[in-house]
Scaffold this motif. Structure first.
Motif, PDB file in Angstrom:
ATOM      1  N   MET A  36      -1.108  10.232   7.082  1.00  0.00           N
ATOM      2  CA  MET A  36      -2.077  10.296   5.987  1.00  0.00           C
ATOM      3  C   MET A  36      -2.931   9.041   5.926  1.00  0.00           C
ATOM      4  O   MET A  36      -4.129   9.102   5.623  1.00  0.00           O
ATOM      5  CB  MET A  36      -1.361  10.513   4.652  1.00  0.00           C
ATOM      6  CG  MET A  36      -0.840  11.921   4.440  1.00  0.00           C
ATOM      7  SD  MET A  36      -0.174  12.126   2.761  1.00  0.00           S
ATOM      8  CE  MET A  36       0.322  13.857   2.809  1.00  0.00           C
ATOM      9  N   ILE A  37      -2.342   7.884   6.196  1.00  0.00           N
ATOM     10  CA  ILE A  37      -3.113   6.635   6.191  1.00  0.00           C
ATOM     11  C   ILE A  37      -4.258   6.725   7.189  1.00  0.00           C
ATOM     12  O   ILE A  37      -5.421   6.441   6.866  1.00  0.00           O
ATOM     13  CB  ILE A  37      -2.204   5.436   6.511  1.00  0.00           C
ATOM     14  CG1 ILE A  37      -1.287   5.130   5.325  1.00  0.00           C
ATOM     15  CG2 ILE A  37      -3.050   4.194   6.856  1.00  0.00           C
ATOM     16  CD1 ILE A  37      -0.225   4.081   5.624  1.00  0.00           C
ATOM     17  N   ILE A  40      -6.958   9.610   6.024  1.00  0.00           N
ATOM     18  CA  ILE A  40      -7.810   9.312   4.871  1.00  0.00           C
ATOM     19  C   ILE A  40      -8.707   8.109   5.161  1.00  0.00           C
ATOM     20  O   ILE A  40      -9.863   8.067   4.732  1.00  0.00           O
ATOM     21  CB  ILE A  40      -6.946   9.110   3.619  1.00  0.00           C
ATOM     22  CG1 ILE A  40      -6.253  10.442   3.268  1.00  0.00           C
ATOM     23  CG2 ILE A  40      -7.775   8.623   2.446  1.00  0.00           C
ATOM     24  CD1 ILE A  40      -5.182  10.331   2.214  1.00  0.00           C
ATOM     25  N   LEU A 129      -4.768   8.646  -1.070  1.00  0.00           N
ATOM     26  CA  LEU A 129      -3.560   8.560  -0.251  1.00  0.00           C
ATOM     27  C   LEU A 129      -2.306   8.740  -1.100  1.00  0.00           C
ATOM     28  O   LEU A 129      -1.421   9.544  -0.765  1.00  0.00           O
ATOM     29  CB  LEU A 129      -3.525   7.199   0.455  1.00  0.00           C
ATOM     30  CG  LEU A 129      -2.264   6.861   1.242  1.00  0.00           C
ATOM     31  CD1 LEU A 129      -2.070   7.835   2.389  1.00  0.00           C
ATOM     32  CD2 LEU A 129      -2.321   5.421   1.748  1.00  0.00           C
ATOM     33  N   LYS A 130      -2.225   8.026  -2.199  1.00  0.00           N
ATOM     34  CA  LYS A 130      -1.024   8.100  -3.033  1.00  0.00           C
ATOM     35  C   LYS A 130      -0.900   9.460  -3.710  1.00  0.00           C
ATOM     36  O   LYS A 130       0.198  10.003  -3.851  1.00  0.00           O
ATOM     37  CB  LYS A 130      -1.057   6.962  -4.060  1.00  0.00           C
ATOM     38  CG  LYS A 130      -0.891   5.588  -3.409  1.00  0.00           C
ATOM     39  CD  LYS A 130      -1.191   4.446  -4.365  1.00  0.00           C
ATOM     40  CE  LYS A 130      -0.163   4.327  -5.453  1.00  0.00           C
ATOM     41  NZ  LYS A 130      -0.365   3.123  -6.277  1.00  0.00           N
TER      42      LYS A 130
END
Length: 315
Positions: A36-37, A40, A129-130
């Motif tokens: 995901m890091i 995004i 992200l979170k």
């Protein structure tokens, strides 16, 4: 702190921790968060320099480029990265977006402005992200509620290569400090480990810090010193005694294996002039001004930090 500086390339160390420091992330969770890091950040047009994902927190160091012009073709490409398939939250396919942009429809103009507004902004990147990870984490466990303890922490880092290298090394040594590995290349959930495992994106990120990686390896391993530091971490009690009682210094490669508050609780790191300008520019009426202090405890190569931290260098 502003996280979208127009016309300037900026570098940030970002960090977020789970509620209560609970160890929620196993290998599967860390792998999902790692992917995901990259995903995004790519949509955002932000370059990941390095990262470290631990059981209860993560770090990521990024470069936000100064040039912000984004063509329609690039908007569509990034949209596909973020939304490879339609979702309940974004049902529109990339082909539909592309058609609107090519035809110059009012909806296309609105979509273009909305998507560009979300790019080149670390606040939006971290929030997304979170949020995405929380949604995946909760769905995979049939739970609800937040998993993050607070808003992310952010430290502005000067674009000077030494400042970038020092902060990046601190991030990549997270697993060494935690005693999970003896060598950062053996930790699969950090930028250096991914780069040494053949990850091209991770290697390109670290090459921002050091094009041939030789100087960066020196900082990680302390190979430029007469004696190589101990293999894991430096005992906090011993470190505090050396600094506070004996008024001494520790080798940089040893200090980077301790949990140093400058890198998470500071505000800005760089040369004295850079820090002073940022501190003066960020002063607010009625708020006690931050100050620029030379970093202590090791030979930091002249780095300063914008913070009120004078005690409890180690956490």
């Amino acid at each position: 702190m502003r996280h979208k500086v127009e016309g300037e390339t900026a570098y940030y160390h970002l960090m977020s921790r789970t509620v209560g420091g609970e160890a929620l992330f196993g290998d599967r969770e860390r792998e999902v968060l790692r992917k995901m890091i990259w995903q995004i950040a790519e949509f955002s047009g932000i370059r990941v320099i390095t990262y470290a994902i631990m059981k209860n927190h993560f770090h990521v160091m990024v470069e936000v480029p100064g040039e912000r012009e984004v063509s329609d073709a690039e908007i569509v490409r990034r949209y596909r990265v973020l939304y490879p398939e339609p979702t309940p939250w974004q049902p529109m396919r990339a082909e539909v977006l592309e058609s609107h942009l090519m035809d110059g429809t009012p909806q296309g103009d609105e979509l273009r402005a909305r998507l560009i507004h979300r790019m080149h902004d670390v606040s939006w990147m971290m929030k997304t992200l979170k949020h995405r990870f929380t949604r995946w984490f909760n769905q995979s466990r049939e739970r609800f509620g937040t998993i993050w303890s607070e808003r992310f922490k952010s430290v502005l880092v000067e674009g000077d290569r030494w400042a970038l290298r020092t902060v990046a090394a601190y991030i990549d040594l997270n697993a060494v400090r935690a005693g999970l590995v003896e060598d950062p290349k053996d930790y699969r959930f950090c930028g250096y480990g991914e780069a040494m495992g053949g990850g091209r994106r991770a290697r390109k990120g670290l090459q921002i810090v050091d094009p041939d990686m030789a100087g960066y390896r020196q900082t990680l391993y302390g190979v430029g010193s007469e004696e190589r530091p101990e293999k894991c971490s430096f005992d906090r009690k011993t470190a505090v005694r050396v600094l506070e009682v004996e008024k001494g210094k520790l080798p940089l490669s040893v200090v980077l294996r301790c949990r140093v508050r400058y890198f998470t609780d500071g505000w800005v790191i760089g040369s004295p002039d850079f820090v002073r300008k940022q501190v003066e520019g960020g002063a607010q009426p009625g708020v006690r001004p931050r100050k620029a202090h030379l970093m202590r405890g090791a030979d930091w190569g002249g780095l300063s930090v914008g913070t009120g931290l004078r005690k409890q260098l180690f956490r």
